[in-house]
Design a protein around this motif. Structure first.
Motif, PDB file in Angstrom:
ATOM      1  N   GLU A   1       1.021  -1.232  -0.608  1.00  0.00           N
ATOM      2  CA  GLU A   1      -0.382  -0.015  -0.279  1.00  0.00           C
ATOM      3  C   GLU A   1       0.861   1.281  -0.113  1.00  0.00           C
ATOM      4  OE1 GLU A   1      -3.531   2.137   2.529  1.00  0.00           O
ATOM      5  OE2 GLU A   1      -2.980  -0.114   3.365  1.00  0.00           O
ATOM      6  N   PHE A   2       1.741   1.855   1.431  1.00  0.00           N
ATOM      7  CA  PHE A   2       3.689   2.155   1.102  1.00  0.00           C
ATOM      8  C   PHE A   2       3.297   2.755  -0.677  1.00  0.00           C
ATOM      9  CE2 PHE A   2       6.814   4.571   1.541  1.00  0.00           C
ATOM     10  CZ  PHE A   2       6.750   5.202   3.196  1.00  0.00           C
TER      11      PHE A   2
ATOM     12  N   PHE B   1       1.142   6.552   7.578  1.00  0.00           N
ATOM     13  CA  PHE B   1       2.218   5.030   8.175  1.00  0.00           C
ATOM     14  C   PHE B   1       2.961   5.726   8.576  1.00  0.00           C
ATOM     15  CE2 PHE B   1       1.014   4.565   3.291  1.00  0.00           C
ATOM     16  CZ  PHE B   1       0.581   3.504   3.634  1.00  0.00           C
ATOM     17  N   PHE B   2       2.657   6.581   9.300  1.00  0.00           N
ATOM     18  CA  PHE B   2       4.239   7.685  10.398  1.00  0.00           C
ATOM     19  C   PHE B   2       3.694   7.792  11.691  1.00  0.00           C
ATOM     20  CE2 PHE B   2       5.972   7.667   5.867  1.00  0.00           C
ATOM     21  CZ  PHE B   2       7.293   7.520   6.331  1.00  0.00           C
ATOM     22  N   ASP B   3       4.366   8.005  13.185  1.00  0.00           N
ATOM     23  CA  ASP B   3       3.935   8.843  13.824  1.00  0.00           C
ATOM     24  C   ASP B   3       5.411   9.445  14.469  1.00  0.00           C
ATOM     25  OD1 ASP B   3       2.361   6.665  15.421  1.00  0.00           O
ATOM     26  OD2 ASP B   3       4.255   5.730  15.588  1.00  0.00           O
ATOM     27  N   ALA B   4       5.084  10.705  14.050  1.00  0.00           N
ATOM     28  CA  ALA B   4       5.586  11.962  13.856  1.00  0.00           C
ATOM     29  C   ALA B   4       5.686  12.724  15.552  1.00  0.00           C
ATOM     30  CB  ALA B   4       4.404  13.138  12.497  1.00  0.00           C
ATOM     31  N   GLU B   5       6.755  13.502  15.362  1.00  0.00           N
ATOM     32  CA  GLU B   5       6.773  14.572  15.762  1.00  0.00           C
ATOM     33  C   GLU B   5       7.569  15.410  15.622  1.00  0.00           C
ATOM     34  OE1 GLU B   5       9.648  13.224  19.705  1.00  0.00           O
ATOM     35  OE2 GLU B   5       9.411  11.098  17.928  1.00  0.00           O
ATOM     36  N   VAL B   6       6.839  17.079  16.203  1.00  0.00           N
ATOM     37  CA  VAL B   6       7.147  18.142  15.671  1.00  0.00           C
ATOM     38  C   VAL B   6       7.635  18.768  16.905  1.00  0.00           C
ATOM     39  CG1 VAL B   6       5.590  20.219  14.939  1.00  0.00           C
ATOM     40  CG2 VAL B   6       4.263  17.808  14.339  1.00  0.00           C
TER      41      VAL B   6
ATOM     42  N   ASP C   1       1.217   9.971  -5.640  1.00  0.00           N
ATOM     43  CA  ASP C   1       0.406  10.745  -4.751  1.00  0.00           C
ATOM     44  C   ASP C   1       1.272  11.479  -3.836  1.00  0.00           C
ATOM     45  OD1 ASP C   1      -1.587   9.298  -6.223  1.00  0.00           O
ATOM     46  OD2 ASP C   1      -2.242   8.047  -4.816  1.00  0.00           O
ATOM     47  N   GLU C   2       2.171  10.715  -3.601  1.00  0.00           N
ATOM     48  CA  GLU C   2       2.810  11.436  -2.007  1.00  0.00           C
ATOM     49  C   GLU C   2       3.813  12.346  -2.742  1.00  0.00           C
ATOM     50  OE1 GLU C   2       4.663  12.329   2.258  1.00  0.00           O
ATOM     51  OE2 GLU C   2       2.269  11.210   0.836  1.00  0.00           O
TER      52      GLU C   2
END
Length: 105
Positions: free
Chosen positions: A26-27, A83-88, A33-34
């Protein structure tokens, strides 16, 4: 509505790691598109630098936004976001070179 990308606009560095449960078929299917969405966001002045570290399953994205809520809104438009865990991380104000770059953009 996106915050205009001016010399005074805050920037944030997003560090995101690929989740262990990612469906790589899927990725891969969403890669085009990304890339298209990243170009749209760059043309709108909402995304700056973007780096990928495949060895660490991580990505770094500079987001130009008024606040962390707007960062989240921008990231949510990316097909890969799920699909990602994000830190800002808020960054310091832009230096003179960045201000000059934004003035040209």
């Amino acid at each position: 509505m996106a915050t205009p990308n001016t010399a005074a606009t805050p920037t944030f560095m997003v560090f995101a790691t690929l989740r262990d449960d990612t469906d790589f078929a899927e990725f891969a299917a969403l890669r085009e598109d990304e890339q298209k969405q990243l170009e749209v966001l760059r043309s709108q002045g909402r995304i700056g630098a973007h780096y990928v570290s495949p060895a660490r399953r991580a990505t770094f994205v500079e987001v130009v936004a008024a606040d962390e809520a707007e960062v989240a809104e921008t990231l949510a438009t990316l097909p890969f976001a799920r699909f990602f865990d994000a830190e800002v991380y808020p960054t310091t104000p832009p230096d003179p070179a960045e201000i000059a770059h934004r003035a040209r953009a």
